[in-house]
Write a protein that holds these residues in place. Structure first.
Motif, short mmCIF file in Angstrom:
data_model
loop_
_atom_site.label_atom_id
_atom_site.label_comp_id
_atom_site.label_asym_id
_atom_site.label_seq_id
_atom_site.Cartn_x
_atom_site.Cartn_y
_atom_site.Cartn_z
N ALA A 159 8.98 9.24 -0.47
CA ALA A 159 7.92 8.58 -1.15
C ALA A 159 6.94 7.67 -0.19
O ALA A 159 5.79 7.61 -0.06
CB ALA A 159 8.06 8.04 -2.42
N ARG A 163 3.21 7.92 0.96
CA ARG A 163 2.31 7.06 0.73
C ARG A 163 1.61 6.50 1.82
O ARG A 163 0.51 6.26 1.84
CB ARG A 163 3.38 5.68 0.09
CG ARG A 163 2.34 4.46 -0.24
CD ARG A 163 3.19 3.07 -0.23
NE ARG A 163 3.97 3.10 0.94
CZ ARG A 163 5.01 2.64 1.07
NH1 ARG A 163 5.73 2.36 0.11
NH2 ARG A 163 5.46 2.34 2.18
N ALA A 175 2.98 8.81 -4.79
CA ALA A 175 4.05 8.49 -3.87
C ALA A 175 4.28 6.90 -4.07
O ALA A 175 5.55 6.64 -3.97
CB ALA A 175 3.66 8.96 -2.56
N THR A 178 6.33 6.64 -7.16
CA THR A 178 7.49 7.30 -6.82
C THR A 178 8.34 6.19 -6.09
O THR A 178 9.74 6.11 -6.29
CB THR A 178 7.44 8.60 -6.40
OG1 THR A 178 6.78 9.39 -7.29
CG2 THR A 178 9.07 9.19 -6.04
#
Length: 194
Positions: A159, A163, A175, A178
């Motif tokens: 994630a 991101r 992301a 998460t």
């Protein structure tokens, strides 16, 4: 071919199509109509990181559910049993959220009946799953939590990468959420193990 290889091949196919039709900007659809395509890779609303994140997190979540299903009949710790219930509910639901964009972008969603035969980083091996199946009580609880902590750490790293490197705004936002959720869960697990 692994999940990354399949996704990369899919992106390569899209890029090949983009190159072939870049002059005209359209291609024939299966129904005979015209399909608008991106003129270049930069025109796509997503990048390879977005695709890989969604595909790998689907596999990650499915294995989380597999782990959770090992708990009934083996786990004794109420925390372990409660966490397994949460994993089963939350992670199964998140698979569909991840799959929506893959379908929209015309990438295949990993088949739950035919998981990849390669060993993706952060995923449990058959031997690790067998070791869990062979235990119960406190020995199971500790091994299960330790295994889940490693699994969760990998989900957080996946994630973080999406991101930081993703292009699709919805994927980047997902992301971000998460990564935060996986890190919170990891902190909770480590605290319980201490």
């Amino acid at each position: 071919m692994g999940a990354r290889g399949v996704a990369a091949a899919g992106v390569a196919a899209v890029l090949g199509l983009v190159t072939m039709v870049s002059a005209g900007g359209c291609a024939a659809a299966p129904d005979g109509g015209a399909v608008k395509v991106a003129a270049s890779y930069d025109d796509l609303p997503y990048n390879l990181t977005d695709v890989l994140f969604r595909r790998e997190m689907i596999l990650h979540y499915r294995q989380g559910v597999t782990l959770a299903r090992l708990v009934p009949g083996r786990g004794r710790d109420p925390y372990v049993r409660g966490l397994a219930e949460r994993l089963t509910e939350e992670e199964a639901a998140q698979v569909e959220e991840l799959a929506v964009s893959l379908r929209m972008w015309q990438f295949t969603v990993p088949d739950s009946d035919k998981p990849p035969v390669h060993q993706m980083e952060g995923m449990l091996t058959p031997a690790q799953l067998l070791a869990l199946k062979g235990r119960s009580g406190p020995a199971f609880d500790r091994l299960w939590l330790t295994t889940l902590a490693r699994h969760t750490d990998y989900g957080a790293r996946l994630a973080d990468k999406a991101r930081d490197e993703g292009k699709d705004a919805a994927t980047v936002a997902l992301a971000r959420r998460t990564a935060a959720a996986q890190k919170t869960r990891l902190t909770e697990i480590v605290s319980h193990l201490s």
